[in-house]
Motif scaffolding. Structure first.
Motif, PDB file in Angstrom:
ATOM      1  N   HIS A  24       0.807  -1.225   0.000  1.00  0.00           N
ATOM      2  CA  HIS A  24       0.000   0.000   0.000  1.00  0.00           C
ATOM      3  C   HIS A  24       0.834   1.268   0.000  1.00  0.00           C
ATOM      4  O   HIS A  24       0.289   2.362  -0.209  1.00  0.00           O
ATOM      5  CB  HIS A  24      -0.909   0.012   1.240  1.00  0.00           C
ATOM      6  N   ALA A  25       2.147   1.161   0.241  1.00  0.00           N
ATOM      7  CA  ALA A  25       3.003   2.348   0.320  1.00  0.00           C
ATOM      8  C   ALA A  25       4.451   1.893   0.436  1.00  0.00           C
ATOM      9  O   ALA A  25       4.744   0.705   0.552  1.00  0.00           O
ATOM     10  CB  ALA A  25       2.619   3.218   1.523  1.00  0.00           C
ATOM     11  N   GLY A  26       5.361   2.874   0.420  1.00  0.00           N
ATOM     12  CA  GLY A  26       6.767   2.574   0.649  1.00  0.00           C
ATOM     13  C   GLY A  26       7.625   2.779  -0.587  1.00  0.00           C
ATOM     14  O   GLY A  26       7.161   3.219  -1.641  1.00  0.00           O
ATOM     15  N   GLY A  58       4.646  -0.874   5.289  1.00  0.00           N
ATOM     16  CA  GLY A  58       4.669   0.287   4.398  1.00  0.00           C
ATOM     17  C   GLY A  58       6.073   0.741   4.043  1.00  0.00           C
ATOM     18  O   GLY A  58       6.263   1.891   3.612  1.00  0.00           O
ATOM     19  N   GLN A  61       7.011  -1.277  -1.663  1.00  0.00           N
ATOM     20  CA  GLN A  61       5.895  -1.649  -2.522  1.00  0.00           C
ATOM     21  C   GLN A  61       6.498  -2.368  -3.731  1.00  0.00           C
ATOM     22  O   GLN A  61       7.316  -1.802  -4.453  1.00  0.00           O
ATOM     23  CB  GLN A  61       5.116  -0.407  -2.954  1.00  0.00           C
ATOM     24  N   ASN A 106       2.876   4.373  -7.408  1.00  0.00           N
ATOM     25  CA  ASN A 106       3.540   4.581  -6.127  1.00  0.00           C
ATOM     26  C   ASN A 106       3.234   5.962  -5.559  1.00  0.00           C
ATOM     27  O   ASN A 106       3.024   6.115  -4.343  1.00  0.00           O
ATOM     28  CB  ASN A 106       5.050   4.387  -6.293  1.00  0.00           C
ATOM     29  N   GLU A 108       0.526   7.714  -6.020  1.00  0.00           N
ATOM     30  CA  GLU A 108      -0.847   7.692  -5.509  1.00  0.00           C
ATOM     31  C   GLU A 108      -0.918   7.111  -4.107  1.00  0.00           C
ATOM     32  O   GLU A 108      -1.794   7.475  -3.315  1.00  0.00           O
ATOM     33  CB  GLU A 108      -1.733   6.867  -6.449  1.00  0.00           C
ATOM     34  N   CYS A 109       0.027   6.230  -3.791  1.00  0.00           N
ATOM     35  CA  CYS A 109       0.044   5.557  -2.489  1.00  0.00           C
ATOM     36  C   CYS A 109       0.916   6.269  -1.467  1.00  0.00           C
ATOM     37  O   CYS A 109       0.930   5.882  -0.288  1.00  0.00           O
ATOM     38  CB  CYS A 109       0.534   4.116  -2.650  1.00  0.00           C
ATOM     39  N   ASN A 110       1.663   7.271  -1.908  1.00  0.00           N
ATOM     40  CA  ASN A 110       2.607   7.953  -1.024  1.00  0.00           C
ATOM     41  C   ASN A 110       2.400   9.464  -1.006  1.00  0.00           C
ATOM     42  O   ASN A 110       3.364  10.231  -1.049  1.00  0.00           O
ATOM     43  CB  ASN A 110       4.047   7.624  -1.437  1.00  0.00           C
ATOM     44  N   SER A 114       6.918  10.034  -5.296  1.00  0.00           N
ATOM     45  CA  SER A 114       7.595   8.766  -5.519  1.00  0.00           C
ATOM     46  C   SER A 114       9.091   9.035  -5.496  1.00  0.00           C
ATOM     47  O   SER A 114       9.529  10.183  -5.421  1.00  0.00           O
ATOM     48  CB  SER A 114       7.169   8.137  -6.852  1.00  0.00           C
TER      49      SER A 114
END
Length: 250
Positions: A24-26, A58, A61, A106, A108-110, A114
């Motif tokens: 979901h993140a990272g 997290g 990803q 990535n 969008e998740c962070n 990125s």
């Protein structure tokens, strides 16, 4: 664990390409498959599960790219000229199409941001991890390569042309001149690991050769040669990957 599956058309390859995302993140991690491998091999062989603590926290990803080795490197029925150009088309797909998608997903998740990639893989995946880093250190700032070769010789024999040359780090890396390109390599976190047990030749020989070149070019790297009981297969890669993730990740 969040899992996402994608199937998207590649202009570089003129075909659909699939990939999966885990987490979901990272930090974005591009995972190259083993020889003749597919995007699902990392999960199939249990390596996604090995990464689960880092994914759930997290910290990383995973982006598992699809391969086409049977059309290029391992296609023994094809002429080396055609095979290496098919590989180059796949290389362009990864650089021009897949990595931008990594950053989109990535970010969008962070929170909209990125960063440069960590590249990893086992066996043939290790070769690709090294190759993409040495060609594009502006895109990749970390490598964990497990049991790889680092020249095109194993796949194409003595065949050499300008495309083969730039897909063979042991050939082109000694000739990289001083400048920004080399300085980017020197700023990266690099791990190249190999065992000395069954099926680890010629990976052992080529890893030692790579170590010599990196030292000559003053590129810091952790080149770790494990024992004679360490063989070329998943049980040892299960041990090595988390060991090196702990050293590479912030």
């Amino acid at each position: 664990m969040q899992e996402l599956y994608f199937k998207e058309y590649s202009n570089c390859l003129q075909r659909d390409m699939e990939f999966k995302v885990y987490g979901h993140a990272g930090k974005p991690v591009i995972v190259f498959p083993p020889g003749d491998g597919r995007f699902w091999h990392y999960e199939f062989h249990g390596m996604v599960n090995i990464c689960k603590p880092y994914i759930d926290a997290g910290r990383i990803q995973l982006f598992c790219v699809d391969g086409i080795d049977w059309e290029s490197c391992t296609n023994k029925n094809g002429h080396p000229y055609d095979r290496i150009r098919r590989h180059e088309a796949w290389y362009n797909y990864v650089v021009e199409e897949f990595i931008p998608r990594i950053h989109e997903i990535n970010a969008e998740c962070n929170g909209g941001e990125s960063e440069k990639l960590l590249a990893t893989g086992c066996s043939m995946g290790a070769f690709y991890s090294g190759l993409f880093f040495f060609r594009r250190p502006d895109l990749i700032d970390s490598v964990i390569a497990l049991s790889g070769v680092y020249s095109a010789n194993l796949f194409l024999g003595d065949y050499m042309d300008e495309v083969t040359y730039y897909n063979s780090p042991l050939d082109f890396l000694p000739n990289v001149p001083e400048g920004d390109y080399l300085e980017q390599m020197r700023q990266a976190r690099l791990v190249f690991c190999v065992g000395q047990g069954d099926w680890e030749e010629p990976m052992l020989t080529e890893t030692k050769h790579l170590k010599e070149i990196l030292e000559q070019k003053h590129i810091p790297a952790f080149v770790d040669i494990w024992g004679k009981d360490v063989f070329h297969d998943w049980p040892w890669w299960y041990v090595q990957l988390p060991y090196f993730l702990d050293k590479v990740l912030d």
